[in-house]
Each structure stands twice: as C-alpha cells, then as structure tokens.
Design an enzyme around this catalytic site. Structure first.
Site, PDB file in Angstrom:
ATOM      1  CB  CYS A  75       5.370 -13.429   0.784  1.00 43.22           C
ATOM      2  SG  CYS A  75       4.948 -11.710   1.020  1.00 43.22           S
ATOM      3  CB  CYS A 129       1.583 -13.853   1.635  1.00 45.21           C
ATOM      4  SG  CYS A 129       1.554 -13.219  -0.057  1.00 45.21           S
ATOM      5  CG  ASP A 138       6.729  -0.786  10.032  1.00 35.87           C
ATOM      6  OD1 ASP A 138       6.790  -0.716   8.796  1.00 35.87           O
ATOM      7  OD2 ASP A 138       7.672  -1.209  10.748  1.00 35.87           O
ATOM      8  CG  HIS A 153       3.246 -12.220  -3.508  1.00 35.51           C
ATOM      9  ND1 HIS A 153       3.865 -11.841  -2.342  1.00 35.51           N
ATOM     10  CD2 HIS A 153       4.207 -12.207  -4.468  1.00 35.51           C
ATOM     11  CE1 HIS A 153       5.155 -11.629  -2.570  1.00 35.51           C
ATOM     12  NE2 HIS A 153       5.385 -11.846  -3.863  1.00 35.51           N
ATOM     13  CG  ASN A 159      10.496   2.493   0.247  1.00 43.08           C
ATOM     14  OD1 ASN A 159      10.743   3.636  -0.130  1.00 43.08           O
ATOM     15  ND2 ASN A 159      10.454   2.159   1.536  1.00 43.08           N
ATOM     16  N   GLY A 186      15.257   0.966  -1.478  1.00 47.50           N
ATOM     17  CA  GLY A 186      15.496   0.215  -0.247  1.00 47.50           C
ATOM     18  C   GLY A 186      14.343  -0.680   0.161  1.00 47.50           C
ATOM     19  CG  HIS A 242       3.012  -8.529  -0.175  1.00 46.86           C
ATOM     20  ND1 HIS A 242       2.355  -9.742  -0.099  1.00 46.86           N
ATOM     21  CD2 HIS A 242       2.040  -7.598  -0.260  1.00 46.86           C
ATOM     22  CE1 HIS A 242       1.051  -9.553  -0.140  1.00 46.86           C
ATOM     23  NE2 HIS A 242       0.829  -8.248  -0.235  1.00 46.86           N
ATOM     24  CG  HIS A 245       5.178  -2.614   1.945  1.00 42.20           C
ATOM     25  ND1 HIS A 245       5.996  -3.487   1.268  1.00 42.20           N
ATOM     26  CD2 HIS A 245       6.006  -1.727   2.550  1.00 42.20           C
ATOM     27  CE1 HIS A 245       7.255  -3.146   1.455  1.00 42.20           C
ATOM     28  NE2 HIS A 245       7.297  -2.066   2.233  1.00 42.20           N
ATOM     29  CG  HIS A 303       6.167   2.559   4.649  1.00 40.82           C
ATOM     30  ND1 HIS A 303       6.779   1.948   5.734  1.00 40.82           N
ATOM     31  CD2 HIS A 303       6.706   1.979   3.545  1.00 40.82           C
ATOM     32  CE1 HIS A 303       7.657   1.049   5.279  1.00 40.82           C
ATOM     33  NE2 HIS A 303       7.632   1.054   3.975  1.00 40.82           N
TER      34      HIS A 303
HETATM   35  P1  5GP Z   1      10.258  -1.455   3.126  1.00 42.09           P
HETATM   36  O1  5GP Z   1      11.646  -1.011   3.471  1.00 42.09           O
HETATM   37  O2  5GP Z   1      10.246  -2.794   2.431  1.00 42.09           O
HETATM   38  O3  5GP Z   1       9.461  -0.403   2.398  1.00 42.09           O
HETATM   39  O4  5GP Z   1       9.502  -1.613   4.498  1.00 42.09           O
HETATM   40  C1  5GP Z   1       9.249  -2.834   5.120  1.00 42.09           C
HETATM   41  C2  5GP Z   1       8.629  -2.508   6.466  1.00 42.09           C
HETATM   42  O5  5GP Z   1       8.056  -3.683   6.978  1.00 42.09           O
HETATM   43  C3  5GP Z   1       9.620  -1.992   7.506  1.00 42.09           C
HETATM   44  O6  5GP Z   1       9.188  -0.705   7.963  1.00 42.09           O
HETATM   45  C4  5GP Z   1       9.582  -3.052   8.614  1.00 42.09           C
HETATM   46  O7  5GP Z   1       9.658  -2.487   9.898  1.00 42.09           O
HETATM   47  C5  5GP Z   1       8.226  -3.713   8.371  1.00 42.09           C
HETATM   48  N1  5GP Z   1       8.172  -5.131   8.739  1.00 42.09           N
HETATM   49  C6  5GP Z   1       9.046  -6.100   8.371  1.00 42.09           C
HETATM   50  N2  5GP Z   1       8.646  -7.296   8.862  1.00 42.09           N
HETATM   51  C7  5GP Z   1       7.502  -7.057   9.560  1.00 42.09           C
HETATM   52  C8  5GP Z   1       6.623  -7.919  10.288  1.00 42.09           C
HETATM   53  O8  5GP Z   1       6.803  -9.126  10.410  1.00 42.09           O
HETATM   54  N3  5GP Z   1       5.531  -7.332  10.876  1.00 42.09           N
HETATM   55  C9  5GP Z   1       5.284  -5.986  10.754  1.00 42.09           C
HETATM   56  N4  5GP Z   1       4.176  -5.524  11.366  1.00 42.09           N
HETATM   57  N5  5GP Z   1       6.093  -5.165  10.065  1.00 42.09           N
HETATM   58  C10 5GP Z   1       7.199  -5.688   9.477  1.00 42.09           C
HETATM   59 ZN    ZN Z   2       3.180 -11.603  -0.401  1.00 39.82          ZN
END
Ligand code: 5GP
Ligand code: ZN
Length: 117
Positions: free
Chosen positions: A5, A8, A31, A47, A88, A94, A99, A101, A103
């Site tokens: 992950c 993680c 992000d 996790h 989300n 989407g 993991h 999170h 926004h």
């Molecule tokens: P989701 O669509 O799963 O709600 O959002 C995942 C978010 O994680 C996206 O906005 C993407 O830009 C961000 N993201 C994905 N990989 C990384 C990473 O390695 N580092 C950071 N800082 N953000 C990430």
């Molecule tokens: Zn995780």
C-alpha cells in the site's frame, strides 16, 4: 500495515511525501496531483481499506482523523477561509488508493456542486 500500500509507505516514511502534520494516529500530506490550491490528504496510520472497513478495532484512528482536520487547516492556512472534506469509498466513488483517506480541498471558492454528472 500493508506492504503493497502506497499510503502505508508514506505514513511509514518508506517513500517521500510532503507531510504537513502527523501524530501517533494520523498523517497528512499534500496530494501529488492537487485539484485546488490547497489539497491535502489525511489518513489513519493503520491500513483501513475504506469506510466499509471501519469498525470498533480501528475507530480510534478514524476519530483522530476527525480531530486532525482543524489542526491541518490551521497549518495550511484554510482554517479561516474554509475547506471541503471528501472521502471516496469504493468503485462508484472512483476510489483509486485502497487506504482510507480524506481529501481536504480549499484555497479558493469551491462552488456549491459536489457531484458532477
Ligand atoms: P482517490 O481517488 O483514491 O480518492 O484519491 C487518491 C489520491 O491520491 C489522488 O488525488 C492522487 O493524486 C493521490 N496520490 C496517489 N498516489 C500518491 C502518492 O504517491 N503521493 C501523494 N502525495 N498523493 C498520491
Ligand atoms: Zn495502507
């Protein structure tokens, strides 16, 4: 922790990120692909796949995430101007990273629509 992950790994400092706040339970970092002038992700340091996987065994971490938003908001300068928190969960939402999170979006007026058809 899940060794496959990415979040993680960020929480465990195995891969670099721009961390703005952390404590024993929570990590907040910018992000990689911001969609607003301020775009921070707040995650539990355990996790949990998504909101469907929150239960009594991990809810302390989720509670701490809730408490962290205002601390993060102060640090990134949106506590006075406001911000939107989006989480989300699953395919229709989407969710890309599996993991839990949140926004935190801010730094500009976001408008009234939270869903785009
Ligand atoms: P989701 O669509 O799963 O709600 O959002 C995942 C978010 O994680 C996206 O906005 C993407 O830009 C961000 N993201 C994905 N990989 C990384 C990473 O390695 N580092 C950071 N800082 N953000 C990430
Ligand atoms: Zn995780």
């Amino acid at each position: 922790m899940d060794e496959n992950c990415i979040f993680c790994k960020i929480a465990g400092k195995e891969i670099p990120s721009n961390i703005v706040y952390e404590n024993d339970y929570v990590c907040a970092f910018y992000d990689l692909h911001p969609v607003t002038p301020v775009h921070v992700l707040v995650i539990p340091k355990i996790h949990i796949q998504d909101l469907e996987h929150v239960d009594e065994s991990n809810s302390k971490y989720v509670e701490q995430v809730q408490l962290a938003f205002k601390e993060v908001a102060k640090i990134v300068g949106v506590d006075k101007t406001g911000y939107r928190v989006i989480c989300n969960c699953g395919e229709d939402a989407g969710q890309e990273v599996k993991h839990l999170h949140y926004h935190m979006l801010g730094g500009k007026k976001l408008g009234t629509k939270i869903v785009h058809e």
